[in-house]
Scaffold this active site. Structure first.
Site, PDB file in Angstrom:
ATOM      1  N   LYS A 189     -11.468  16.465   0.065  1.00 20.23           N
ATOM      2  CA  LYS A 189     -10.114  17.019   0.167  1.00 20.23           C
ATOM      3  C   LYS A 189      -9.176  16.187  -0.697  1.00 20.23           C
ATOM      4  O   LYS A 189      -8.879  15.041  -0.398  1.00 20.23           O
ATOM      5  CB  LYS A 189      -9.605  17.009   1.616  1.00 20.23           C
ATOM      6  CG  LYS A 189      -8.396  17.949   1.723  1.00 20.23           C
ATOM      7  CD  LYS A 189      -7.399  17.607   2.769  1.00 20.23           C
ATOM      8  CE  LYS A 189      -6.494  16.455   2.516  1.00 20.23           C
ATOM      9  NZ  LYS A 189      -5.492  16.648   1.452  1.00 20.23           N
ATOM     10  N   GLY A 242      -6.130   5.914   1.504  1.00 19.47           N
ATOM     11  CA  GLY A 242      -4.752   6.350   1.744  1.00 19.47           C
ATOM     12  C   GLY A 242      -4.006   5.294   2.530  1.00 19.47           C
ATOM     13  O   GLY A 242      -4.362   4.112   2.497  1.00 19.47           O
ATOM     14  N   SER A 243      -2.990   5.735   3.251  1.00 19.79           N
ATOM     15  CA  SER A 243      -2.125   4.787   3.957  1.00 19.79           C
ATOM     16  C   SER A 243      -2.786   4.298   5.246  1.00 19.79           C
ATOM     17  O   SER A 243      -3.653   4.965   5.806  1.00 19.79           O
ATOM     18  CB  SER A 243      -0.797   5.459   4.290  1.00 19.79           C
ATOM     19  OG  SER A 243      -1.027   6.513   5.201  1.00 19.79           O
ATOM     20  N   GLY A 247      -5.030   6.134   8.075  1.00 20.23           N
ATOM     21  CA  GLY A 247      -6.330   5.517   8.369  1.00 20.23           C
ATOM     22  C   GLY A 247      -6.549   5.395   9.870  1.00 20.23           C
ATOM     23  O   GLY A 247      -7.650   5.649  10.378  1.00 20.23           O
ATOM     24  N   GLU A 264     -10.169   2.609   2.708  1.00 18.06           N
ATOM     25  CA  GLU A 264      -9.504   1.783   1.696  1.00 18.06           C
ATOM     26  C   GLU A 264      -8.027   2.096   1.821  1.00 18.06           C
ATOM     27  O   GLU A 264      -7.586   3.177   1.439  1.00 18.06           O
ATOM     28  CB  GLU A 264     -10.076   2.121   0.305  1.00 18.06           C
ATOM     29  CG  GLU A 264      -9.828   1.032  -0.698  1.00 18.06           C
ATOM     30  CD  GLU A 264      -8.599   1.295  -1.518  1.00 18.06           C
ATOM     31  OE1 GLU A 264      -7.504   0.849  -1.077  1.00 18.06           O
ATOM     32  OE2 GLU A 264      -8.703   1.936  -2.563  1.00 18.06           O
ATOM     33  N   CYS A 298      -2.539   0.641  -4.405  1.00 17.74           N
ATOM     34  CA  CYS A 298      -2.616   0.016  -3.074  1.00 17.74           C
ATOM     35  C   CYS A 298      -2.710  -1.501  -3.144  1.00 17.74           C
ATOM     36  O   CYS A 298      -2.257  -2.188  -2.243  1.00 17.74           O
ATOM     37  CB  CYS A 298      -3.766   0.608  -2.275  1.00 17.74           C
ATOM     38  SG  CYS A 298      -5.231   0.860  -3.262  1.00 17.74           S
ATOM     39  N   GLU A 399       4.807  -1.813   2.997  1.00 22.46           N
ATOM     40  CA  GLU A 399       4.339  -1.282   1.721  1.00 22.46           C
ATOM     41  C   GLU A 399       5.343  -0.244   1.215  1.00 22.46           C
ATOM     42  O   GLU A 399       5.612   0.753   1.892  1.00 22.46           O
ATOM     43  CB  GLU A 399       2.962  -0.635   1.887  1.00 22.46           C
ATOM     44  CG  GLU A 399       2.386  -0.203   0.562  1.00 22.46           C
ATOM     45  CD  GLU A 399       0.973   0.352   0.675  1.00 22.46           C
ATOM     46  OE1 GLU A 399       0.692   1.094   1.630  1.00 22.46           O
ATOM     47  OE2 GLU A 399       0.157   0.040  -0.209  1.00 22.46           O
TER      48      GLU A 399
HETATM   49  P1  ADP Z   1      -0.159   8.588   0.843  1.00 23.12           P
HETATM   50  O1  ADP Z   1       1.048   7.926   1.433  1.00 23.12           O
HETATM   51  O2  ADP Z   1      -0.872   7.816  -0.185  1.00 23.12           O
HETATM   52  O3  ADP Z   1       0.036  10.049   0.526  1.00 23.12           O
HETATM   53  P2  ADP Z   1      -1.685   9.447   3.079  1.00 23.12           P
HETATM   54  O4  ADP Z   1      -2.545   8.567   3.910  1.00 23.12           O
HETATM   55  O5  ADP Z   1      -0.590  10.194   3.724  1.00 23.12           O
HETATM   56  O6  ADP Z   1      -1.199   8.476   1.969  1.00 23.12           O
HETATM   57  O7  ADP Z   1      -2.557  10.498   2.282  1.00 23.12           O
HETATM   58  C1  ADP Z   1      -3.823  10.232   1.746  1.00 23.12           C
HETATM   59  C2  ADP Z   1      -4.711  11.432   1.998  1.00 23.12           C
HETATM   60  O8  ADP Z   1      -4.848  11.601   3.406  1.00 23.12           O
HETATM   61  C3  ADP Z   1      -4.187  12.763   1.469  1.00 23.12           C
HETATM   62  O9  ADP Z   1      -5.263  13.530   0.977  1.00 23.12           O
HETATM   63  C4  ADP Z   1      -3.590  13.397   2.695  1.00 23.12           C
HETATM   64  O10 ADP Z   1      -3.548  14.802   2.645  1.00 23.12           O
HETATM   65  C5  ADP Z   1      -4.566  12.941   3.750  1.00 23.12           C
HETATM   66  N1  ADP Z   1      -4.041  12.969   5.130  1.00 23.12           N
HETATM   67  C6  ADP Z   1      -2.757  12.827   5.553  1.00 23.12           C
HETATM   68  N2  ADP Z   1      -2.688  12.919   6.897  1.00 23.12           N
HETATM   69  C7  ADP Z   1      -3.941  13.128   7.352  1.00 23.12           C
HETATM   70  C8  ADP Z   1      -4.535  13.300   8.646  1.00 23.12           C
HETATM   71  N3  ADP Z   1      -3.796  13.287   9.760  1.00 23.12           N
HETATM   72  N4  ADP Z   1      -5.869  13.476   8.717  1.00 23.12           N
HETATM   73  C9  ADP Z   1      -6.634  13.479   7.608  1.00 23.12           C
HETATM   74  N5  ADP Z   1      -6.138  13.329   6.364  1.00 23.12           N
HETATM   75  C10 ADP Z   1      -4.815  13.158   6.222  1.00 23.12           C
END
Ligand code: ADP
Length: 496
Positions: A189, A242-243, A247, A264, A298, A399
């Site tokens: 995704k 991601g964040s 996570g 990560e 990151c 961050e």
């Molecule tokens: P960033 O601040 O870098 O966008 P996110 O962690 O929000 O970080 O997003 C990183 C990825 O995680 C994206 O592909 C986003 O769509 C996905 N994402 C965001 N929320 C969720 C969730 N609740 N469950 C699974 N994936 C998610």
């Protein structure tokens, strides 16, 4: 400032809606919904994209399971290696197009995305090498009688890969490379902000002859498609970048079937400059440790610890350096700093600029959104250096994910190690010194997954990368990465 230019003709941006890739077919979302992908340099719509949700994730996971149980499980290491090498050749052939797509979709300057060529191709060819290097061990045991014991390494199964927007091409390769090397299948995704390069890469997977269902790409939003993938009972592992807040949700969502998880996540990485450093190298080095990709990395070295005796001189020099960087439309070859990825990210970063001033930090450069001319249509923030920062300020703890340095003075080695570690994160770190003893002390003392000495952000497919503490667990790149996609099975044979 640069003159605005446009990449007017990109072969992938043909006005047609972009579909998702499931089981070797290009499909609309089950709901029929779409969303727009935006160019952050101009605010223009690049393409309309199929918006996947739980139903599409179900279809993709079912396809990935069928492929995993089916012919893909019979592929020999040489065959998987050949597919990875073929994909690498196609990425090489279309590299300029892929780099331009990353630039248009997420705003990294074209000089940066084209500069990733060695890394992107190196990763695919490294994983191709790993495909033929997987092996268990024969282990001597002490049981009475005659037993042979050995281990097999087996693919974990269906992998759900969830990636952010800050480097879509390399992030996609970082997930599908180890999956193909080990014999896993993937449902990827992409981030909603930048789905186009992963979809174009899926076309190249198809062209390379990767069998249907082995790689699936389902664009959509985090709370819907992402959450459905993270909680899916038939997914064996989630590989997430991601964040840290997301996570934590991923870990909770994984509990239903206790799937394997690798994370990560973010960081607030320290970059420590000693007075004895080669300052001519440290000024641009420490600057670009944060300003590269507009701070949307990151492991950016955002907490800049500077030895007291050179604090004023050094911060002034980094601020002067930051003013030389050309900010503008990311499609312009001269641009060094592009826009932030989205209006939301712009709000977040400008919010932190205001917080920094309220907290009493002193901006030496930047500090305000750029709105001159056409920049008003995009999401531009200039490289910013805040001086007079202390450890407890929010700009030193949280961050920001923007081009913002928090510069903090320090007096001694022990003190700076303790303060560098005074954060919940532990992803990257930097040290600038000519003194090898200091360098070693910091390399041992800093609790982070990478320590860069007299450089920053060096990365190689063979060298592991990942976090301590709340920056996550698991490693990407290197042998450790491949292990994350393998199970260990112990086999016992009674021979007498
Ligand atoms: P960033 O601040 O870098 O966008 P996110 O962690 O929000 O970080 O997003 C990183 C990825 O995680 C994206 O592909 C986003 O769509 C996905 N994402 C965001 N929320 C969720 C969730 N609740 N469950 C699974 N994936 C998610």
């Amino acid at each position: 400032m640069t003159v605005d230019i446009q990449i007017t003709r990109h072969p992938y941006l043909d006005g047609k809606p972009k579909r998702m890739y499931i089981d070797g077919k290009w499909l609309e979302a089950a709901s029929g919904k779409t969303f727009d992908s935006i160019n952050p340099s101009t605010g223009e719509v690049l393409a309309s994209v199929a918006e996947g949700d739980a139903e599409d994730i179900d279809r993709a996971v079912a396809a990935a399971r069928r492929a995993f149980n089916g012919p893909w499980s019979k592929f020999k290491p040489f065959q998987r290696q050949a597919l990875l090498l073929k994909l690498a050749d196609l990425v090489e052939q279309y590299f300029d197009e892929l780099a331009a797509l990353d630039t248009l979709d997420m705003g990294a300057p074209i000089s940066r995305t084209t500069g990733n060529k060695l890394r992107a191709l190196g990763m695919l060819r490294y994983y191709a090498g790993q495909a033929v290097s997987i092996h268990g061990e024969t282990i001597e045991n002490s049981l009475p009688g005659e037993y042979v014991s050995f281990t097999l390494k087996e693919p974990v199964g269906v992998v759900g890969a969830i990636i952010p927007w800050n480097g879509p091409l390399t992030a996609t390769i970082w997930k599908i490379g180890p999956a193909l090397a080990t014999g896993c299948t993937v449902v990827l995704k992409p981030a909603e902000e930048a789905p186009l390069t992963p979809l174009r890469l899926a076309e190249l997977c198809q062209e390379a002859g990767i069998p249907p269902g082995v790689v699936n790409v389902v664009p959509g939003f985090g709370e819907t498609a992402g959450a459905a993938l993270a909680s899916h009972p038939d997914v064996d592992k989630v590989a997430f970048t991601g964040s840290h807040l997301t996570g934590q949700k991923i870990v909770q969502a994984s509990a239903g079937n206790l799937k394997r998880v690798s994370l990560e996540l973010g960081g607030k990485s320290p970059d420590v400059v000693f007075a004895d450093a080669d300052l001519d190298a440290a000024v641009p080095g420490a600057g670009m440790a944060v300003f590269a990709n507009s701070g949307q990395i990151c492991s950016a070295g955002t907490r800049l610890f500077v030895e007291k005796t050179i604090y004023d001189e050094f911060t002034a020099r980094v601020a002067a350096f930051s003013k030389t960087l050309r900010v503008g439309n990311s499609a312009n070859p001269d641009t060094q700093i592009g826009p932030l990825v989205s209006a939301e990210q712009l709000d977040r970063v400008t919010g932190y600029l205001a917080i920094g001033r309220q907290e009493g930090a002193r901006p030496l450069s930047g500090g305000e959104r750029l709105t001159d001319g056409d920049m008003a249509k995009g999401y531009f923030v200039p490289p910013t250096v805040f001086a007079d920062v202390n450890d407890d300020m929010r700009i030193a703890q949280e961050e920001i994910f923007g081009p913002v340095i928090a510069a903090i003075p320090f007096a001694s080695i022990d003190e700076v190690i303790e303060r560098a570690n005074r954060t919940g994160f532990g992803l990257g770190s930097g040290v600038w010194t000519r003194d090898v003893t200091k360098a070693h002390q910091l390399a041992r003392g800093i609790r982070a997954g990478s320590v860069w000495i007299n450089c920053y952000q060096a990365m190689d497919p063979a060298v592991p990368f990942g976090g301590y503490k709340m920056s996550g667990y698991g490693r990407e790149s290197g042998k450790q990465h491949v292990e994350e996609y393998l199970n260990v099975k112990s086999v016992w044979i009674k021979t007498a």
